[in-house]
Motif scaffolding. Structure first.
Motif: not given
Length: 173
Positions: A53-60
């Motif tokens: 998978i692609y996985f994206l997180l933000t600092s929020e």
């Protein structure tokens, strides 16, 4: 649109919200399969040999503490570096810094061993991190376990500070 924003990656890659936090998109599932007998693990039936998978997180937001029955390899792609927080099967806690600043101890790929309880967070405020994750044997949601703060504190009280930051108070519906 800037390529370092979450909105850019979500739009261009077609990412969807993930139950653990962040966004994801399945990118590949092998055609080969394996069985629980071949692996000596507690799977029911067969599994894809691996999935990605692609996985994206933000600092929020964070990826909340969860566990898989499979090994998971993480690959850094873009954005801010990412901390993977791991409570190993023996109860010890470790952090993996995923990124490209090798001088600061970051690594471009890392393994989270099966049956570890783990979470992740973006290091730099106001940024996001795009990674890839490959799970072997392949990921299936029926093997995915999310944890509450209470559940983890009963077993790992020594890790209270990080559990309170990265575990759900109550599980999402």
């Amino acid at each position: 649109m800037k390529t370092d924003t979450a909105a850019y990656w979500v739009s261009k890659l077609g990412l969807l919200p993930h139950p653990e936090g962040g966004f994801y998109k399945s990118t590949y599932a092998s055609q080969e399969e394996t069985t629980d007998e071949q692996l000596s693990v507690d799977f029911e039936g067969t599994r894809k040999l691996y999935t990605s998978i692609y996985f994206l997180l933000t600092s929020e937001n964070v990826s909340h503490f969860h566990r898989l029955k499979s090994d998971e390899l993480w690959y850094y792609h873009a954005g801010s570096s990412l901390t993977v927080h791991v409570i190993k099967e023996d109860g010890t806690y470790a952090e993996i810094q995923l990124g490209m600043d090798l001088e600061k101890g970051e690594v471009p790929q890392a393994l989270v061993p099966k049956n570890s309880i783990f979470a992740s967070s973006v290091k730099e405020e106001g940024t996001c991190s795009l990674v890839g994750c490959m799970v072997s044997p392949g990921f299936e949601f029926k093997d995915f376990e999310l944890f509450t703060q209470k559940e983890l504190l009963e077993t790992y009280p020594q890790h209270e500070a990080i559990i309170m930051k990265l575990a759900y108070e109550t599980l999402p519906e």
